[in-house]
Design a protein around this motif. Structure first.
Motif, short mmCIF file in Angstrom:
data_model
loop_
_atom_site.label_atom_id
_atom_site.label_comp_id
_atom_site.label_asym_id
_atom_site.label_seq_id
_atom_site.Cartn_x
_atom_site.Cartn_y
_atom_site.Cartn_z
N VAL A 82 0.83 -1.20 0.00
CA VAL A 82 0.00 0.00 0.00
C VAL A 82 0.87 1.25 0.00
CG1 VAL A 82 -1.68 1.34 1.34
CG2 VAL A 82 -1.96 -1.14 1.12
N LEU A 83 1.90 1.26 0.83
CA LEU A 83 2.78 2.43 0.91
C LEU A 83 3.56 2.61 -0.39
CD1 LEU A 83 4.01 4.76 2.41
CD2 LEU A 83 5.55 3.18 3.58
N THR A 84 3.97 1.52 -1.02
CA THR A 84 4.69 1.62 -2.29
C THR A 84 3.85 2.33 -3.34
OG1 THR A 84 5.98 -0.39 -1.88
CG2 THR A 84 5.74 0.30 -4.17
N GLU A 85 2.57 2.02 -3.39
CA GLU A 85 1.68 2.69 -4.36
C GLU A 85 1.56 4.18 -4.04
OE1 GLU A 85 0.74 1.48 -7.04
OE2 GLU A 85 0.87 -0.69 -6.78
N ARG A 86 1.52 4.52 -2.77
CA ARG A 86 1.46 5.93 -2.39
C ARG A 86 2.74 6.66 -2.81
NH1 ARG A 86 -1.28 5.80 3.75
NH2 ARG A 86 -3.05 4.49 3.15
N LEU A 87 3.88 6.03 -2.58
CA LEU A 87 5.15 6.62 -2.95
C LEU A 87 5.25 6.81 -4.46
CD1 LEU A 87 7.40 4.62 -0.48
CD2 LEU A 87 7.01 7.09 -0.42
N GLU A 88 4.81 5.82 -5.21
CA GLU A 88 4.84 5.92 -6.66
C GLU A 88 4.00 7.10 -7.15
OE1 GLU A 88 6.45 4.42 -9.12
OE2 GLU A 88 7.62 3.13 -7.78
N LYS A 89 2.83 7.27 -6.53
CA LYS A 89 1.95 8.38 -6.93
C LYS A 89 2.57 9.72 -6.54
CE LYS A 89 -1.42 8.15 -8.64
NZ LYS A 89 -1.81 8.28 -10.07
N GLY A 90 3.18 9.79 -5.35
CA GLY A 90 3.83 11.02 -4.94
C GLY A 90 4.97 11.40 -5.87
N ILE A 91 5.77 10.42 -6.27
CA ILE A 91 6.88 10.66 -7.20
C ILE A 91 6.35 11.10 -8.56
CG2 ILE A 91 8.73 9.49 -8.47
CD1 ILE A 91 9.08 7.74 -5.89
N GLU A 92 5.27 10.49 -8.99
CA GLU A 92 4.63 10.86 -10.26
C GLU A 92 4.21 12.33 -10.24
OE1 GLU A 92 0.26 10.15 -12.09
OE2 GLU A 92 1.33 8.31 -11.55
N LEU A 93 3.60 12.76 -9.14
CA LEU A 93 3.15 14.15 -9.02
C LEU A 93 4.33 15.11 -8.96
CD1 LEU A 93 0.25 13.65 -6.45
CD2 LEU A 93 0.04 14.06 -8.91
N TYR A 94 5.39 14.71 -8.28
CA TYR A 94 6.61 15.53 -8.22
C TYR A 94 7.15 15.74 -9.63
CZ TYR A 94 11.44 16.85 -7.15
OH TYR A 94 12.66 17.50 -7.11
N ARG A 95 7.24 14.68 -10.39
CA ARG A 95 7.79 14.77 -11.75
C ARG A 95 6.88 15.56 -12.68
NH1 ARG A 95 9.67 8.42 -11.98
NH2 ARG A 95 11.72 8.70 -10.99
N ALA A 96 5.59 15.59 -12.35
CA ALA A 96 4.63 16.34 -13.16
C ALA A 96 4.66 17.83 -12.82
CB ALA A 96 3.22 15.79 -12.96
N GLY A 97 5.44 18.22 -11.83
CA GLY A 97 5.58 19.63 -11.48
C GLY A 97 4.52 20.17 -10.54
N VAL A 98 3.78 19.26 -9.88
CA VAL A 98 2.76 19.71 -8.93
C VAL A 98 3.39 20.46 -7.76
CG1 VAL A 98 1.02 18.91 -7.28
CG2 VAL A 98 1.13 17.90 -9.56
N SER A 99 4.54 19.98 -7.32
CA SER A 99 5.32 20.64 -6.27
C SER A 99 6.75 20.10 -6.33
CB SER A 99 4.74 20.38 -4.88
OG SER A 99 5.57 20.93 -3.87
N ASP A 100 7.70 20.90 -5.87
CA ASP A 100 9.09 20.42 -5.82
C ASP A 100 9.48 20.01 -4.41
OD1 ASP A 100 9.21 22.87 -4.58
OD2 ASP A 100 10.90 23.63 -5.73
N ARG A 101 8.47 19.72 -3.58
CA ARG A 101 8.71 19.26 -2.22
C ARG A 101 7.83 18.04 -1.92
NH1 ARG A 101 12.01 22.67 -2.89
NH2 ARG A 101 12.83 24.22 -1.43
#
Length: 247
Positions: A75-94
């Protein structure tokens, strides 16, 4: 004697009936609160970064347990993958990793940060909240410790409604982008438990108790390296101070 026993029997029946009625009313209340919370927050949930119009202060990834070898759970791995995806999409740099570091030898946030670094995210862009012992505490500390005013919350869909409701009541502007929910036996129990948790949180945010631990401010606009501390342990939810005490 028969009259006495009959009288006691009637009282027992009345008590049992009263308890059953309270149970039914409690169940109805839980279902109503859960439904209302979903209806209130569903407009703030997006399938991907495409539906978001502006940047936020950070992407908050909520902890979800570790495997026996210390790595992120499914479950946590899926959350991390989504967070990394959003970071790369430029949603936030933090990225703000919030989880349980409540005892020695168990460190969710360290595993979360390592996963993101291994994926190519710069270490100084990854903040660790070592005292995110609950969804409420994670969001409270995001606001007061990390000075977050606007964020994206990453967790699974069933959990997102409650997280956004808490953020709203704590005065944090938030939206959610749900992570994939792994399918496994017994997952339906999560939905049942979550309905109860929503009802509990409904009343908890009215009181707004302070988290187990706060500490000094670490602005999300700074460096994530400020949250690194190999010696840091939150024993029984209380910070055990070391020479390099986390602020």
């Amino acid at each position: 004697m028969r009259k006495l026993l009959a009288g006691r029997y009637k009282w027992v029946v009345r008590i049992v009936a009263g308890l059953c009625l309270l149970g039914v009313l409690g169940l109805i209340a839980i279902l109503i609160i859960s439904y209302a919370m979903i209806q209130k927050e569903k407009g703030q949930i997006f399938e991907s970064a495409d539906g978001m119009r502006e940047q936020v202060d950070c992407i908050l990834v909520l902890g979800a347990g570790l495997t026996p070898d210390g790595g992120p759970s499914r479950v946590l791995t899926e959350r991390l993958e989504k967070g990394i995806e959003l970071y790369r999409a430029g949603v936030s740099d933090r990225l703000l990793m919030s989880g349980d570091h409540g005892r020695e030898g168990y460190n969710e946030v360290k595993a979360m940060k390592k996963y993101a670094i291994d994926a190519g995210i710069p270490a100084d862009r990854i903040f660790m909240d070592h005292a995110g012992f609950s969804t409420y505490e994670s969001i409270y500390r995001a606001r007061d410790v990390f000075q977050v005013k606007k964020m994206v919350v990453v967790t699974q869909q069933y959990h997102t409604y409650r997280a956004l409701y808490i953020a709203d009541k704590l005065g944090v502007e938030a939206c959610g982008v749900p992570a994939v929910m792994p399918v496994y036996r017994g997952s339906w129990m999560l939905e049942v438990r979550e309905k109860v948790a929503r009802a509990k949180e409904f009343f908890n945010v009215m009181i707004q108790p302070k988290p187990t631990y706060l500490g000094d401010v670490i602005p999300i606009s700074g460096s994530g390296d400020e949250t690194d501390d190999e010696k840091e342990v939150f024993g029984d939810g209380v910070l055990e101070k070391t020479e390099n005490e986390n602020r």
